[in-house]
Design a protein around this motif. Structure first.
Motif, mmCIF file in Angstrom:
data_model
loop_
_atom_site.group_PDB
_atom_site.id
_atom_site.type_symbol
_atom_site.label_atom_id
_atom_site.label_comp_id
_atom_site.label_asym_id
_atom_site.label_seq_id
_atom_site.Cartn_x
_atom_site.Cartn_y
_atom_site.Cartn_z
ATOM 1 N N SER A 162 -16.924 -17.437 -12.485
ATOM 2 C CA SER A 162 -16.518 -18.001 -11.053
ATOM 3 C C SER A 162 -18.110 -17.809 -10.053
ATOM 4 N N ILE A 163 -18.514 -16.677 -10.434
ATOM 5 C CA ILE A 163 -19.906 -16.303 -9.777
ATOM 6 C C ILE A 163 -20.777 -17.516 -9.901
ATOM 7 N N PHE A 164 -21.138 -17.958 -11.215
ATOM 8 C CA PHE A 164 -21.975 -19.124 -11.697
ATOM 9 C C PHE A 164 -21.586 -20.343 -10.756
ATOM 10 N N ILE A 165 -20.266 -20.776 -10.809
ATOM 11 C CA ILE A 165 -19.612 -21.805 -10.158
ATOM 12 C C ILE A 165 -19.915 -21.671 -8.539
ATOM 13 N N ALA A 166 -19.818 -20.534 -8.149
ATOM 14 C CA ALA A 166 -20.063 -20.249 -6.632
ATOM 15 C C ALA A 166 -21.400 -20.760 -6.579
ATOM 16 N N ILE A 167 -22.326 -20.012 -7.271
ATOM 17 C CA ILE A 167 -23.892 -20.435 -7.125
ATOM 18 C C ILE A 167 -24.100 -21.720 -7.012
ATOM 19 N N MET A 168 -23.395 -22.471 -7.973
ATOM 20 C CA MET A 168 -23.695 -24.045 -8.094
ATOM 21 C C MET A 168 -23.261 -24.626 -6.941
ATOM 22 N N LEU A 169 -22.013 -24.251 -6.361
ATOM 23 C CA LEU A 169 -21.423 -25.037 -5.234
ATOM 24 C C LEU A 169 -22.694 -24.641 -4.020
ATOM 25 N N TRP A 170 -22.937 -23.400 -3.888
ATOM 26 C CA TRP A 170 -23.858 -23.038 -2.848
ATOM 27 C C TRP A 170 -25.040 -23.974 -3.040
ATOM 28 N N GLN A 171 -25.575 -24.440 -4.137
ATOM 29 C CA GLN A 171 -26.886 -25.102 -4.165
ATOM 30 C C GLN A 171 -26.303 -26.527 -3.755
ATOM 31 N N VAL A 172 -25.332 -27.117 -4.315
ATOM 32 C CA VAL A 172 -25.155 -28.102 -3.701
ATOM 33 C C VAL A 172 -24.829 -28.401 -2.344
ATOM 34 N N TYR A 173 -24.234 -27.405 -1.720
ATOM 35 C CA TYR A 173 -23.984 -27.424 -0.188
ATOM 36 C C TYR A 173 -25.462 -27.259 0.377
ATOM 37 N N LYS A 174 -26.392 -26.613 0.023
ATOM 38 C CA LYS A 174 -27.753 -26.370 0.437
ATOM 39 C C LYS A 174 -28.359 -27.853 0.289
ATOM 40 N N LYS A 175 -28.070 -28.558 -0.763
ATOM 41 C CA LYS A 175 -29.089 -29.807 -0.897
ATOM 42 C C LYS A 175 -28.388 -30.994 -0.139
ATOM 43 N N SER A 176 -27.094 -30.817 0.231
ATOM 44 C CA SER A 176 -26.463 -31.930 0.830
ATOM 45 C C SER A 176 -27.186 -31.952 2.438
ATOM 46 N N PRO A 177 -27.205 -33.378 2.863
ATOM 47 C CA PRO A 177 -27.467 -33.528 4.178
ATOM 48 C C PRO A 177 -26.793 -33.145 5.359
ATOM 49 N N GLN A 178 -27.150 -32.221 6.252
ATOM 50 C CA GLN A 178 -26.382 -31.345 7.204
ATOM 51 C C GLN A 178 -26.124 -32.734 8.419
ATOM 52 N N PRO A 179 -24.831 -32.781 8.649
ATOM 53 C CA PRO A 179 -24.785 -33.589 9.827
ATOM 54 C C PRO A 179 -25.417 -33.162 11.055
ATOM 55 N N VAL A 180 -26.033 -34.265 11.580
ATOM 56 C CA VAL A 180 -26.901 -34.021 12.957
ATOM 57 C C VAL A 180 -25.914 -33.891 14.205
ATOM 58 N N GLN A 181 -26.104 -32.746 14.931
ATOM 59 C CA GLN A 181 -25.385 -32.708 16.071
ATOM 60 C C GLN A 181 -26.095 -33.369 17.186
ATOM 61 N N GLU A 182 -25.030 -33.969 17.721
ATOM 62 C CA GLU A 182 -25.424 -34.855 18.892
ATOM 63 C C GLU A 182 -25.716 -34.248 20.245
ATOM 64 N N THR A 183 -26.647 -34.200 20.591
ATOM 65 C CA THR A 183 -27.311 -33.672 21.989
ATOM 66 C C THR A 183 -27.394 -34.766 23.046
ATOM 67 N N GLU A 184 -27.877 -34.206 24.034
ATOM 68 C CA GLU A 184 -28.012 -35.220 25.233
ATOM 69 C C GLU A 184 -29.213 -36.147 24.934
ATOM 70 N N SER A 185 -30.136 -35.943 24.161
ATOM 71 C CA SER A 185 -31.376 -36.401 23.930
ATOM 72 C C SER A 185 -31.128 -37.330 22.892
ATOM 73 N N THR A 186 -30.299 -37.161 21.934
ATOM 74 C CA THR A 186 -29.980 -38.021 20.585
ATOM 75 C C THR A 186 -29.042 -38.836 20.760
ATOM 76 N N ARG A 187 -28.243 -38.988 21.884
ATOM 77 C CA ARG A 187 -27.247 -40.127 21.969
ATOM 78 C C ARG A 187 -27.929 -41.135 22.479
ATOM 79 N N SER A 188 -27.299 -42.241 21.584
ATOM 80 C CA SER A 188 -27.897 -43.620 21.829
ATOM 81 C C SER A 188 -27.425 -44.221 23.280
#
Length: 159
Positions: free
Chosen positions: A123-149
């Motif tokens: 389970s520890i090894f799988i948790a490490i694998m999940l953490w690495q997958v999460y770390k590599k996945s692109p994070q959603p960009v939070q929309e701010t006033e300046s990034t709104r289209s």
């Protein structure tokens, strides 16, 4: 078939190294007699190494990602680490049967604790694998006033 066996041994060498270390270093030096709780981290480490080797083997066969959905893949890894832990406990029991003066297995509670630690390591090894997958996945960009289209201008032309 030779290719599969070759890939198995290439993937499983870390498990063999842990097995040899345990039998050629830990047991002859009496590490378990001096520190009885040393068994706990060894089984956790064994669960981690077993799961890592299984992932290496499945990836070498190019079948690792074919287990869908992803949670099924993780349960498969945990189940196989448990199976290898059970085989290890049979090995310890057989060792005690033929060499009773050594006394590897102390009790049923020890066996169950060892199996629990094997599963914890997986389970520890799988948790490490999940953490690495999460770390590599692109994070959603939070929309701010300046990034709104801004709304697109109408392309209507006047006649």
């Amino acid at each position: 078939m030779k290719s599969v066996i070759k890939k198995f041994f290439q993937a499983a060498w870390p498990m063999a190294a842990v097995f040899l270390f345990d039998n050629l270093v830990n047991n002859p030096l009496g590490i378990y007699d001096r520190w009885p709780s040393y068994d706990i981290p060894m089984h956790i480490f064994g669960g981690v190494v077993t799961t890592w080797c299984l992932v290496r083997f499945l990836k070498s066969l190019k079948v690792y990602t074919s287990l869908k959905p992803r949670w099924l893949r993780y349960w498969f890894l945990i189940a196989n680490a448990g199976l290898i832990g059970i085989l290890w406990e049979f090995y310890e029991w057989t060792f005690d049967y033929f060499f009773p003066w050594i006394g590897v297995q102390t009790s049923l509670a020890d066996t169950i604790g060892d199996l629990l630690n094997d599963l914890l390591g997986a389970s520890i090894f799988i948790a490490i694998m999940l953490w690495q997958v999460y770390k590599k996945s692109p994070q959603p960009v939070q929309e701010t006033e300046s990034t709104r289209s801004k709304p697109a201008k109408s392309r209507k032309t006047k006649k």
